[in-house]
Design a protein around this motif. Structure first.
Motif, PDB file in Angstrom:
ATOM      1  N   ALA A 111       2.062   1.684  -3.459  1.00  0.00           N
ATOM      2  CA  ALA A 111       0.977   2.198  -4.301  1.00  0.00           C
ATOM      3  C   ALA A 111       0.750   3.679  -4.041  1.00  0.00           C
ATOM      4  CB  ALA A 111      -0.302   1.409  -4.046  1.00  0.00           C
ATOM      5  N   TYR A 112       0.843   4.102  -2.780  1.00  0.00           N
ATOM      6  CA  TYR A 112       0.693   5.520  -2.475  1.00  0.00           C
ATOM      7  C   TYR A 112       1.820   6.336  -3.097  1.00  0.00           C
ATOM      8  CZ  TYR A 112       0.510   9.955  -0.152  1.00  0.00           C
ATOM      9  OH  TYR A 112       0.466  11.309   0.081  1.00  0.00           O
ATOM     10  N   GLN A 140      -6.048   7.239   0.009  1.00  0.00           N
ATOM     11  CA  GLN A 140      -6.655   6.012   0.516  1.00  0.00           C
ATOM     12  C   GLN A 140      -5.627   4.901   0.702  1.00  0.00           C
ATOM     13  OE1 GLN A 140      -9.703   6.074   1.630  1.00  0.00           O
ATOM     14  NE2 GLN A 140      -9.535   3.984   2.367  1.00  0.00           N
ATOM     15  N   TRP A 141      -4.574   4.898  -0.125  1.00  0.00           N
ATOM     16  CA  TRP A 141      -3.514   3.895   0.051  1.00  0.00           C
ATOM     17  C   TRP A 141      -2.820   4.054   1.394  1.00  0.00           C
ATOM     18  CZ3 TRP A 141      -3.913  -0.207  -2.609  1.00  0.00           C
ATOM     19  CH2 TRP A 141      -4.338  -0.184  -3.930  1.00  0.00           C
ATOM     20  N   HIS A 184      -2.692   8.733  -4.016  1.00  0.00           N
ATOM     21  CA  HIS A 184      -4.075   8.669  -3.552  1.00  0.00           C
ATOM     22  C   HIS A 184      -4.038   8.385  -2.054  1.00  0.00           C
ATOM     23  CE1 HIS A 184      -5.914   8.934  -7.456  1.00  0.00           C
ATOM     24  NE2 HIS A 184      -5.182   7.921  -7.903  1.00  0.00           N
ATOM     25  N   SER A 221       0.823  -1.208   0.000  1.00  0.00           N
ATOM     26  CA  SER A 221       0.000   0.000   0.000  1.00  0.00           C
ATOM     27  C   SER A 221       0.862   1.265   0.000  1.00  0.00           C
ATOM     28  CB  SER A 221      -0.925   0.012   1.213  1.00  0.00           C
ATOM     29  OG  SER A 221      -1.853  -1.023   1.141  1.00  0.00           O
ATOM     30  N   ASP A 222       1.964   1.229   0.728  1.00  0.00           N
ATOM     31  CA  ASP A 222       2.881   2.372   0.706  1.00  0.00           C
ATOM     32  C   ASP A 222       3.488   2.569  -0.679  1.00  0.00           C
ATOM     33  OD1 ASP A 222       2.488   3.148   3.314  1.00  0.00           O
ATOM     34  OD2 ASP A 222       4.219   2.039   4.089  1.00  0.00           O
ATOM     35  N   SER A 276      -2.660   1.337   4.504  1.00  0.00           N
ATOM     36  CA  SER A 276      -1.427   0.990   5.223  1.00  0.00           C
ATOM     37  C   SER A 276      -1.616   1.126   6.725  1.00  0.00           C
ATOM     38  CB  SER A 276      -0.272   1.889   4.776  1.00  0.00           C
ATOM     39  OG  SER A 276       0.133   1.580   3.484  1.00  0.00           O
TER      40      SER A 276
END
Length: 143
Positions: free
Chosen positions: A37-38, A45-46, A43, A34-35, A50
């Motif tokens: 992806a952020y 929300q990622w 975004h 998630s990190d 996390s």
């Protein structure tokens, strides 16, 4: 026939401890993903994902650390090296993930790059802890 040495300090991991140990690695790995992806999309929300994954890993990881502490005191005095290393790795994993949770409690933009580095370190420590924990089976010679 399998021959087991009575002096072998390795024991199978307790099934409940195995369940507790199974959670931190995938939860912290999900937080790392998630990190990443952020970092790629920005975004917010990622970053929220996390934070929630880290919180779940902290919750279950606390019980795994407690179990490891109890096992440390239950182990024989001559065979405390492996349980001590296991406990220390789990404790450092939990403390770093707690710091990571505090970092992820900030604004999403402020979590980078510290949150990413802490997530990667936590995943590595969770992998080492799982490796040590699940490698507790006795080894024997097959005759």
């Amino acid at each position: 026939m399998v021959v087991l040495s009575a002096s072998d300090p390795l024991r199978p991991v307790h099934p409940l401890h195995a369940i507790l140990l199974a959670f931190p690695l995938p939860l912290f790995l999900g937080a790392l993903v998630s990190d990443l992806a952020y970092r790629a999309t920005f975004h917010a929300q990622w970053a929220n994902f996390s934070a929630w994954l880290i919180t779940g890993g902290l919750l279950v990881g606390a019980f795994a650390v407690l179990w490891a502490l109890i096992n440390l005191f239950r182990s024989h005095s001559g065979h405390r090296k492996r349980p001590a290393v296991y406990f220390i790795v789990l404790l450092v994993m939990w403390v770093l993930s707690f710091i990571n949770a505090l970092v992820h409690a900030k604004d999403a933009w402020a979590t980078m790059p510290e949150g990413l580095y802490l997530s990667a370190t936590t995943v590595l420590l969770a992998l080492v802890a799982a490796w040590i924990g699940y490698a507790g089976f006795r080894t024997g010679e097959v005759e």
